[in-house]
Design an enzyme around this catalytic site. Structure first.
Site, PDB file in Angstrom:
ATOM      1  CG  LEU A 243      -2.242  -0.721   1.159  1.00  0.00           C
ATOM      2  CD1 LEU A 243      -2.946  -0.665   2.514  1.00  0.00           C
ATOM      3  CD2 LEU A 243      -3.153  -0.149   0.080  1.00  0.00           C
ATOM      4  CG  ASP A 244       0.726   3.846  -3.266  1.00  0.00           C
ATOM      5  OD1 ASP A 244       1.626   3.032  -3.544  1.00  0.00           O
ATOM      6  OD2 ASP A 244      -0.169   4.191  -4.053  1.00  0.00           O
ATOM      7  CB  ILE A 245       3.840   6.494   1.982  1.00  0.00           C
ATOM      8  CG1 ILE A 245       4.153   7.033   3.369  1.00  0.00           C
ATOM      9  CG2 ILE A 245       3.774   7.607   0.949  1.00  0.00           C
ATOM     10  CD1 ILE A 245       5.493   7.700   3.473  1.00  0.00           C
ATOM     11  CB  SER A 247      -2.912   4.040   0.277  1.00  0.00           C
ATOM     12  OG  SER A 247      -2.769   4.708  -0.965  1.00  0.00           O
TER      13      SER A 247
END
Length: 378
Positions: A243-245, A247
Site C-alpha cells: 500500500l502506498d505511503i 494510502s
C-alpha cells in the site's frame, strides 16, 4: 747549417700496379647502397608510374553504386589463384586476408530475436521439478518445498526424495511428513489496518515500515485466535502486496509462502477492493462528484486503459457514494489506481483497501492488527 731532410709517407701503390682490389668503405648497416639509374631505366620508371595512374583512374570510374569498389577481372583472377594456393607453413596465422575478402560487402545485421518467455525446463520424457509440482498443488512454496526435500520430509510414491532439483512425472503421488505440516502450521499470517505515513516494506525517506506496528500493545482486543504472540512471528515476515505511503487499509504480512504466492504470484487472480475518494479536475469544487463525471469516464476506467505501454486487466468500477468510487482489481501495478484516475481527469484525495480475496478489513481499527484464523482463506 745541417740540411734538413723532408720526411714523408711512402707513396701508396696504385691498385692496378699492386694487383690488389680497391678497398671500399663498409656500407652503413641496414641501408643498402643506392644505385644510380640510367637514362633508359628512368624513362621506363616514368612510364610505369603513368600506367599506374591511368589504371587507378579507370578503376575509379568502375565504382559500385553503393560506394564500394568493384574488382577488376584480372586482379580478381589473381586473388582467386592466390586463394587456391596451399598456405605456407611459415606464414603467420594472423596474416591479413586477401584484398577480395577485405572488400567483400558486410552482411546485413540480423534482426534481434523475439524475447522468449522464461519457462520451467521440462525433460523430454515429461518429468518436471518436484518443488514446482508441490507449489502448483498448493503443498508449499517452492522455497519451502526445497527446505522440506533437504530435510527428507517429502515422499514420491512412498519413497523419500532428498535430492534438490529432483524431477518426477506429473501423475506421481507426493506426500509430506507430519513434521513438515507441524512446522508449516506454526507459520503465521497477520492482518494490519495500515495508517497513512507508513511504508509497506523497508524503511525509506525517513518513514517507518508498517511492521513496527506489530507489537503486543497494538493487537486487536477482539482477536479470538488462540495464537499466543511471540517475537518469532516477526522472523521472515514479509508483506504480501503493498500500500502506498498515503494510502490506508488492509495490509497482509505472512511467513507462509503459499499465502504469498496466492496473493501476489504471477498467476494470482485474487481480487483487491478499494474505496477511492476523488475530485473531477474540470469542476474541483463540485459537491456531488458522481453527478458531474461523465459515464464514459467510468466506462474507460473499466477497460481500455494502459500503463507503461501495457494493457491493464479489466477492472470493476462503480460509485460507492457521491464522492467515492469502488474499484476492484486483479492486479497490483505501482500506484495503479492513482495513475488510472489521472488518465481520465480525476484526482485521488483518499484511498483505502477494504478487502483482499475473501478477507475483508471489517471492524479492525486503524493501526491495529490480528492473526488470520485457521478457518479463513483468501
Amino acid at each position: 747549417m745541417t740540411e734538413r731532410k723532408k720526411i714523408g709517407l711512402p707513396a701508396r701503390p696504385h691498385p692496378d700496379e699492386a694487383g690488389e682490389a680497391p678497398r671500399r668503405h663498409a656500407p652503413v648497416r641496414g641501408v643498402a647502397p643506392r644505385k644510380r639509374m640510367t637514362a633508359a631505366e628512368a624513362e621506363e620508371a616514368r612510364q610505369a608510374r603513368q600506367a599506374r595512374a591511368a589504371e587507378q583512374a579507370q578503376h575509379a570510374e568502375r565504382a559500385a553504386p553503393d560506394g564500394r569498389w568493384t574488382e577488376r577481372p584480372e586482379r580478381q583472377a589473381r586473388h582467386e589463384r592466390h586463394e587456391r594456393r596451399e598456405p605456407d607453413r611459415r606464414t603467420s596465422e594472423r596474416q591479413r586476408p586477401p584484398v577480395a575478402e577485405q572488400r567483400a560487402p558486410r552482411p546485413a545485421p540480423r534482426p534481434a530475436p523475439a524475447p522468449v518467455e522464461a519457462r520451467e525446463p521440462v525433460d523430454h520424457d515429461g518429468r518436471v521439478r518436484l518443488s514446482k509440482l508441490m507449489s502448483e498443488r498448493g503443498l508449499a512454496s517452492r522455497r519451502e518445498a526445497d527446505t522440506w526435500i533437504e530435510q527428507g520430509w517429502v515422499r514420491v510414491d512412498g519413497e523419500v526424495v532428498s535430492e534438490l532439483g529432483a524431477r518426477i512425472y506429473p501423475h506421481q503421488q507426493i506426500t509430506v511428513d507430519r513434521a513438515a505440516r507441524e512446522e508449516q502450521a506454526q507459520r503465521v499470517t497477520i492482518l494490519l489496518h495500515k495508517p497513512i505515513g507508513y511504508v509497506s516494506g523497508q524503511a525509506e525517506d525517513g518513514h517507518d515500515p508498517a511492521v513496527v506496528l506489530l507489537t503486543p500493545e497494538n493487537r486487536w482486543k477482539e482477536d479470538k485466535t488462540p495464537i499466543r504472540y511471540s517475537r518469532a512471528h516477526l522472523r521472515k515476515l514479509a508483506p504480501a502486496g503493498r500500500l502506498d505511503i498515503d494510502s490506508t487499509g488492509l495490509l497482509v504480512f505472512t511467513q507462509d509462502g503459499r499465502v504469498a504466492r496466492e496473493l501476489i504470484g504471477e498467476d494470482s487472480d485474487i481480487e483487491k477492493e478499494y474505496l477511492v475518494r476523488v475530485q473531477w479536475l474540470a469542476e474541483p469544487e463540485a459537491e456531488n462528484v458522481s453527478a458531474v463525471v461523465p459515464e464514459e469516464v467510468i466506462e474507460q476506467m473499466r477497460h481500455g486503459l494502459e500503463l507503461d505501454g501495457r494493457q491493464l486487466k479489466p477492472a470493476k468500477v462503480s460509485w460507492q457514494n457521491e464522492h467515492q468510487l469502488r474499484v476492484v482489481l486483479k492486479e497490483g501495478r505501482k500506484r495503479q489506481i492513482r495513475r488510472m484516475c489521472e488518465l481520465v481527469g480525476l484526482k485521488v484525495v483518499g484511498l483505502k483497501r477494504v478487502r483482499m480475496g475473501r478477507i475483508p478489513l471489517g471492524r479492525l481499527p486503524m493501526g491495529q492488527w490480528r492473526y488470520l484464523r485457521p478457518d479463513e482463506r483468501f
